[in-house]
Design a protein around this motif. Structure first.
Motif, mmCIF file in Angstrom:
data_model
loop_
_atom_site.group_PDB
_atom_site.id
_atom_site.type_symbol
_atom_site.label_atom_id
_atom_site.label_comp_id
_atom_site.label_asym_id
_atom_site.label_seq_id
_atom_site.Cartn_x
_atom_site.Cartn_y
_atom_site.Cartn_z
ATOM 1 N N HIS A 1 3.444 0.833 3.071
ATOM 2 C CA HIS A 1 3.419 -0.212 4.101
ATOM 3 C C HIS A 1 2.936 -1.521 3.512
ATOM 4 O O HIS A 1 2.410 -1.550 2.394
ATOM 5 C CB HIS A 1 2.526 0.210 5.272
ATOM 6 C CG HIS A 1 1.121 0.563 4.870
ATOM 7 N ND1 HIS A 1 0.768 1.819 4.427
ATOM 8 C CD2 HIS A 1 -0.014 -0.192 4.812
ATOM 9 C CE1 HIS A 1 -0.529 1.833 4.139
ATOM 10 N NE2 HIS A 1 -1.020 0.613 4.347
ATOM 11 N N MET B 1 0.189 -4.045 3.894
ATOM 12 C CA MET B 1 -1.128 -4.168 4.519
ATOM 13 C C MET B 1 -1.449 -5.632 4.737
ATOM 14 O O MET B 1 -1.498 -6.411 3.787
ATOM 15 C CB MET B 1 -2.180 -3.552 3.589
ATOM 16 C CG MET B 1 -3.502 -3.285 4.249
ATOM 17 S SD MET B 1 -3.347 -1.758 5.190
ATOM 18 C CE MET B 1 -4.283 -2.167 6.651
ATOM 19 N N MET C 1 -5.339 5.194 1.864
ATOM 20 C CA MET C 1 -4.332 4.265 1.347
ATOM 21 C C MET C 1 -4.916 3.446 0.212
ATOM 22 O O MET C 1 -6.107 3.220 0.123
ATOM 23 C CB MET C 1 -3.822 3.359 2.459
ATOM 24 C CG MET C 1 -4.880 2.546 3.156
ATOM 25 S SD MET C 1 -4.162 1.689 4.553
ATOM 26 C CE MET C 1 -5.618 0.866 5.208
ATOM 27 N N HIS D 1 0.810 -1.217 0.000
ATOM 28 C CA HIS D 1 0.000 0.000 0.000
ATOM 29 C C HIS D 1 0.841 1.264 0.000
ATOM 30 O O HIS D 1 1.972 1.280 0.482
ATOM 31 C CB HIS D 1 -0.905 0.032 1.248
ATOM 32 C CG HIS D 1 -2.177 -0.736 1.075
ATOM 33 N ND1 HIS D 1 -3.186 -0.726 2.008
ATOM 34 C CD2 HIS D 1 -2.601 -1.544 0.071
ATOM 35 C CE1 HIS D 1 -4.188 -1.490 1.582
ATOM 36 N NE2 HIS D 1 -3.859 -2.003 0.417
HETATM 37 CU CU CU Z 1 -2.922 -0.104 3.945
#
Ligand code: CU
Length: 188
Positions: A137, A139, A114, A103
């Motif tokens: 990041h 996810m 996001m 993400h």
């Molecule tokens: Cu995310």
């Protein structure tokens, strides 16, 4: 942890054997054992060009996962690329999470949301890329069991050249990283 200990014990044993026993047979055995450990062996394509895979070039520094009882959470950390080629992370997986998406966080109508990062996460040659709350990041979705602070979560990172890297991320308590999905405005 257990794996590391076992490996270093085995290497110590091999080294001792190689230095204490003389003779052709012992040497051959030692070479065979060395081959098992993945070390280069004389005669195995010595002229081949040494090219690092993406997984060999990447090191995960301070990898951590936000503690969660169940459902969604995310993994963070710094991806360091020691290689001389750009590396692209294209997927990630873990036993504790049936689905992991790459993400990014973007501003949409003044709100941080996001969304899936198209094309993967690129780590430039000799550079580093930080996965952090409010930024890119990993996810993790559908976590079924609590991830408690101090737990370790092994995440497998897959790169565009097909190489994979397993890394143990440490679970930490963290408040935040609760960005909305694009289009998910029910809570607004
Ligand atoms: Cu995310």
């Amino acid at each position: 942890m257990t794996f590391t200990t076992t490996t270093s014990t085995a290497i110590t044993r091999r080294t001792r054997r190689r230095t204490s026993v003389a003779g052709g047979l012992a040497l051959a055995t030692a070479l065979a054992l060395t081959a098992c450990a993945g070390a280069p062996v004389d005669g195995a394509s010595p002229s081949a060009e040494v090219t690092s895979t993406a997984a060999e070039s990447i090191q995960v520094v301070d990898g951590w996962v936000k503690a969660v009882d169940e459902g969604m959470t995310a993994a963070f950390g710094v991806l360091e690329n020691a290689g001389d080629a750009d590396v692209t992370l294209i997927a990630a997986s873990a036993d504790v999470s049936p689905m992991i998406e790459l993400h990014e966080v973007v501003m949409s109508d003044g709100v941080m949301v996001m969304q899936q990062k198209q094309g993967g996460i690129v780590v430039a040659a000799g550079s580093r890329h930080e996965l952090a709350p409010g930024n890119d990041h990993l996810m993790m979705m559908g976590v079924a069991e609590p991830l408690m602070p101090g737990d370790e979560v092994v995440i497998t990172l897959e790169f565009s050249d097909g190489s994979v890297l397993e890394h143990a991320f440490t679970v930490k308590e963290f408040t935040g990283a609760d960005e909305q999905y694009v289009g998910d405005t029910e809570d607004e």
